[in-house]
Design an enzyme around this catalytic site. Sequence first.
Site, PDB file in Angstrom:
ATOM      1  N   SER A 113      70.485  25.293  93.379  1.00 37.52           N
ATOM      2  CA  SER A 113      70.383  26.396  92.422  1.00 37.52           C
ATOM      3  C   SER A 113      71.544  27.370  92.522  1.00 37.52           C
ATOM      4  O   SER A 113      72.694  26.997  92.342  1.00 37.52           O
ATOM      5  CB  SER A 113      69.035  27.093  92.610  1.00 37.52           C
ATOM      6  OG  SER A 113      68.849  28.059  91.598  1.00 37.52           O
ATOM      7  N   HIS A 114      71.238  28.600  92.891  1.00 36.09           N
ATOM      8  CA  HIS A 114      72.237  29.668  92.907  1.00 36.09           C
ATOM      9  C   HIS A 114      72.925  29.793  94.267  1.00 36.09           C
ATOM     10  O   HIS A 114      73.762  30.659  94.449  1.00 36.09           O
ATOM     11  CB  HIS A 114      71.538  30.977  92.576  1.00 36.09           C
ATOM     12  CG  HIS A 114      70.292  31.146  93.392  1.00 36.09           C
ATOM     13  ND1 HIS A 114      69.145  30.430  93.122  1.00 36.09           N
ATOM     14  CD2 HIS A 114      70.036  31.870  94.484  1.00 36.09           C
ATOM     15  CE1 HIS A 114      68.230  30.730  94.020  1.00 36.09           C
ATOM     16  NE2 HIS A 114      68.740  31.602  94.862  1.00 36.09           N
ATOM     17  N   LYS A 126      65.253  17.807  94.635  1.00 31.88           N
ATOM     18  CA  LYS A 126      63.834  18.000  94.334  1.00 31.88           C
ATOM     19  C   LYS A 126      63.339  16.934  93.378  1.00 31.88           C
ATOM     20  O   LYS A 126      64.110  16.362  92.601  1.00 31.88           O
ATOM     21  CB  LYS A 126      63.583  19.399  93.784  1.00 31.88           C
ATOM     22  CG  LYS A 126      64.175  19.683  92.442  1.00 31.88           C
ATOM     23  CD  LYS A 126      63.729  21.070  91.984  1.00 31.88           C
ATOM     24  CE  LYS A 126      64.295  21.367  90.626  1.00 31.88           C
ATOM     25  NZ  LYS A 126      63.668  22.496  89.985  1.00 31.88           N
ATOM     26  N   ASP A 306      73.038  30.301  86.288  1.00 30.06           N
ATOM     27  CA  ASP A 306      73.300  30.000  87.702  1.00 30.06           C
ATOM     28  C   ASP A 306      73.790  28.570  87.927  1.00 30.06           C
ATOM     29  O   ASP A 306      74.072  27.844  86.975  1.00 30.06           O
ATOM     30  CB  ASP A 306      72.049  30.273  88.540  1.00 30.06           C
ATOM     31  CG  ASP A 306      70.970  29.236  88.309  1.00 30.06           C
ATOM     32  OD1 ASP A 306      70.893  28.710  87.186  1.00 30.06           O
ATOM     33  OD2 ASP A 306      70.203  28.943  89.246  1.00 30.06           O
ATOM     34  N   ASP A 308      72.502  25.662  88.614  1.00 27.67           N
ATOM     35  CA  ASP A 308      71.889  24.516  87.938  1.00 27.67           C
ATOM     36  C   ASP A 308      71.357  24.863  86.547  1.00 27.67           C
ATOM     37  O   ASP A 308      70.641  24.068  85.938  1.00 27.67           O
ATOM     38  CB  ASP A 308      70.762  23.937  88.799  1.00 27.67           C
ATOM     39  CG  ASP A 308      69.646  24.924  89.061  1.00 27.67           C
ATOM     40  OD1 ASP A 308      69.920  26.148  89.084  1.00 27.67           O
ATOM     41  OD2 ASP A 308      68.492  24.493  89.223  1.00 27.67           O
ATOM     42  N   ASP A 310      69.175  27.160  85.352  1.00 32.15           N
ATOM     43  CA  ASP A 310      67.818  27.579  84.998  1.00 32.15           C
ATOM     44  C   ASP A 310      67.632  29.098  85.014  1.00 32.15           C
ATOM     45  O   ASP A 310      66.629  29.599  84.525  1.00 32.15           O
ATOM     46  CB  ASP A 310      66.755  26.869  85.854  1.00 32.15           C
ATOM     47  CG  ASP A 310      66.940  27.090  87.339  1.00 32.15           C
ATOM     48  OD1 ASP A 310      67.903  27.777  87.729  1.00 32.15           O
ATOM     49  OD2 ASP A 310      66.111  26.561  88.113  1.00 32.15           O
ATOM     50  N   ARG A 311      68.596  29.837  85.564  1.00 29.85           N
ATOM     51  CA  ARG A 311      68.466  31.300  85.568  1.00 29.85           C
ATOM     52  C   ARG A 311      69.310  31.921  84.460  1.00 29.85           C
ATOM     53  O   ARG A 311      70.254  31.298  83.974  1.00 29.85           O
ATOM     54  CB  ARG A 311      68.945  31.876  86.896  1.00 29.85           C
ATOM     55  CG  ARG A 311      68.097  31.457  88.052  1.00 29.85           C
ATOM     56  CD  ARG A 311      68.539  32.151  89.323  1.00 29.85           C
ATOM     57  NE  ARG A 311      67.570  31.838  90.355  1.00 29.85           N
ATOM     58  CZ  ARG A 311      67.352  32.563  91.429  1.00 29.85           C
ATOM     59  NH1 ARG A 311      68.054  33.668  91.633  1.00 29.85           N
ATOM     60  NH2 ARG A 311      66.453  32.214  92.318  1.00 29.85           N
ATOM     61  N   LYS A 405      62.355  26.653  84.255  1.00 26.71           N
ATOM     62  CA  LYS A 405      62.931  27.818  83.609  1.00 26.71           C
ATOM     63  C   LYS A 405      64.271  27.399  83.016  1.00 26.71           C
ATOM     64  O   LYS A 405      64.845  26.396  83.418  1.00 26.71           O
ATOM     65  CB  LYS A 405      63.054  28.974  84.573  1.00 26.71           C
ATOM     66  CG  LYS A 405      63.846  28.701  85.827  1.00 26.71           C
ATOM     67  CD  LYS A 405      63.753  29.926  86.731  1.00 26.71           C
ATOM     68  CE  LYS A 405      64.531  29.735  88.012  1.00 26.71           C
ATOM     69  NZ  LYS A 405      63.659  29.512  89.168  1.00 26.71           N
TER      70      LYS A 405
HETATM   71  C1  G1P Z   1      63.618  32.316  94.570  1.00 30.49           C
HETATM   72  C2  G1P Z   1      62.983  33.246  93.568  1.00 30.49           C
HETATM   73  C3  G1P Z   1      61.894  32.535  92.831  1.00 30.49           C
HETATM   74  C4  G1P Z   1      62.440  31.266  92.188  1.00 30.49           C
HETATM   75  C5  G1P Z   1      63.138  30.419  93.229  1.00 30.49           C
HETATM   76  C6  G1P Z   1      63.835  29.227  92.613  1.00 30.49           C
HETATM   77  O1  G1P Z   1      62.657  31.904  95.508  1.00 30.49           O
HETATM   78  O2  G1P Z   1      62.494  34.412  94.194  1.00 30.49           O
HETATM   79  O3  G1P Z   1      61.343  33.390  91.867  1.00 30.49           O
HETATM   80  O4  G1P Z   1      61.416  30.528  91.590  1.00 30.49           O
HETATM   81  O5  G1P Z   1      64.123  31.193  93.911  1.00 30.49           O
HETATM   82  O6  G1P Z   1      64.833  29.604  91.703  1.00 30.49           O
HETATM   83  P1  G1P Z   1      62.498  32.575  96.969  1.00 30.49           P
HETATM   84  O7  G1P Z   1      63.848  32.489  97.624  1.00 30.49           O
HETATM   85  O8  G1P Z   1      62.127  34.000  96.719  1.00 30.49           O
HETATM   86  O9  G1P Z   1      61.426  31.785  97.634  1.00 30.49           O
HETATM   87 ZN    ZN Z   2      68.608  27.679  89.600  1.00 34.38          ZN
END
Ligand code: G1P
Ligand code: ZN
Length: 572
Positions: A113-114, A126, A306, A308, A310-311, A405
């Site tokens: 992800s980010h 995943k 971000d 991937d 999704d944000r 998302k």
């Molecule tokens: C974080 C975000 C959560 C999101 C997840 C995946 O998870 O807080 O809302 O779904 O990334 O993008 P966390 O690191 O808080 O467990």
């Molecule tokens: Zn992401």
Amino acid sequence: MSIRTVATTPFNDQKPGTSGLRKKVTVFQSAHYLENFVQAIFDTIAAPAGSTLVVGGDGRFYNREAIQVILKIAAANGFGKVLVGQDGILSTPAASCVIRKYQTYGGIILSASHNPGGPDGDFGIKYNTANGGPAPEKITDAIFARSKTLECYRIADVPDVALDQLGSFSLGGMTVEVIDPVADYADLMESLFDFKAIRALLSGGFRICFDAMHAVTGPYAKEIMEKRLGAPAGTVINGVPLPDFGQGHPDPNLTYAHELVEIMYGSPAAFDSAAFDSAAFGSAQATGEGALPERSRRPDFGAASDGDGDRNMILGKHFFVNPSDSLAVIAANAALAPGYAKGLAGVARSMPTSGAADRVAAKLGIPCYETPTGWKFFGNLMDAGKVTLCGEESFGTGSDHVREKDGLWAVLFWLNILAGRGQSVEDIVHQHWAEYGRNVYSRHDYEGLPADAAAALMDHLKSQFASLPGQRFGGYTVKLCDDFSYTDPIDGSVSTGQGLRVIFEDGSRIVFRLSGTGTEGATLRIYLEAFEPDAAKQRMDAQEALAGLIVIAHELSQLKSRTGREQPTVIT
Ligand code: G1P
Ligand code: ZN
């Protein structure tokens, strides 16, 4: 096809977190690590022979190598076909779209992800099920259990597949179909939003800037914004996906999306120098792609996504839209988008997300669900037709068009709303607050804490829960405290330990949660929320408005003495 059965020993740390298994690249590169986890997925899901799988990722370092391994293990485990994004690319929402559109058995998405990428960065994997959504906990738990007993994996002895060419290839007996990663997703977006109205908005001089942060959304945003919607070339900045995201941290917030923030908040010239370099300027003229921008103005709308895809982060001119508010504004204006004109079944938000969406739902007369953090908890509600829109405070917004998302979806929804209302981003949000009241909101993250100190801090908070109700702190009296747990209304599954809530008499609240996505130490997230019904006070800076709650959060958690920290690493 020759299949090798490789003896291995189990790893004890392959427990998927909030969103899949995330580790340092170097961990995934260690012998058998990736192979074991992939075999544990396949053993758990027990797909019938000949099933189809989707595989793709955000293009980060190790993406291509991991995909070759996954393809060979899939071939050895009896899959009939794998759809792979060209060059190994598929954004998370695009992977969800492809799984659903082609009704595959499921999919494997490679992303952290980010989190930063590169040889010293993070990697992740995943599994998503046939509905296109992240595997629910009962499956991820079973994968973890399997990973702890695994003694061998099966892998086909075949050469690598060329992922840069579209088309069908045979890998042992299995078909690998390399697909255009963008087309299906772009078509889906075009079916949901009023592209004609957005095109008219853009050709009327409304200027937008999208920061892909050198991550996966570059090709998607260029196709949709610059080609299908006619935005000028150069509208998408940092649009070439790089394995290390240009050494950036591909998280669309005010701290990490600094180039976009400079453009939207800084001197008006920033956009022109960043985006409209002479090459882009020349190609826009040569191809006639949209009118050239008026060079003296800051863009009217800015957005970023971000690693991937999704944000999302939504900005107006010198204006930040809090993600919790973004969900509420989208819900309130959903009817402007053709794909949502028939109305919303309901909305859902994660527990730490502000209650702004709840107010819109109440007015619309539709249900609002409160789920634990993580997109996987929305899947059942969407599958059962109970909710249309979902959102998280962590820059995540989406709908039942896929089961993830979706960053670009949120950006397009905003553009659709802006085209429909003919107002600025700022005016839309201010008007929203005036109508519904403002849920003033902020999240403070403390990253890289020693895991034991963070766990002790949480224990200390919990130890006060029995005595806190009724106690006064400044102007706030504690009403109740709990450790959030959730019973899924569809399948009855129970998820406990989802965040510590301290709720005050006036509805304000502080939530404490440890991140489930980090790969180093612990990250403490403190979520702060207060309600301001008075339009005259609503435009106050969130940090100022929440100052009293911040002091209480520090006091209750003994943050400084337990962690040595006073200032958050990131404020959103
Ligand atoms: C974080 C975000 C959560 C999101 C997840 C995946 O998870 O807080 O809302 O779904 O990334 O993008 P966390 O690191 O808080 O467990
Ligand atoms: Zn992401």
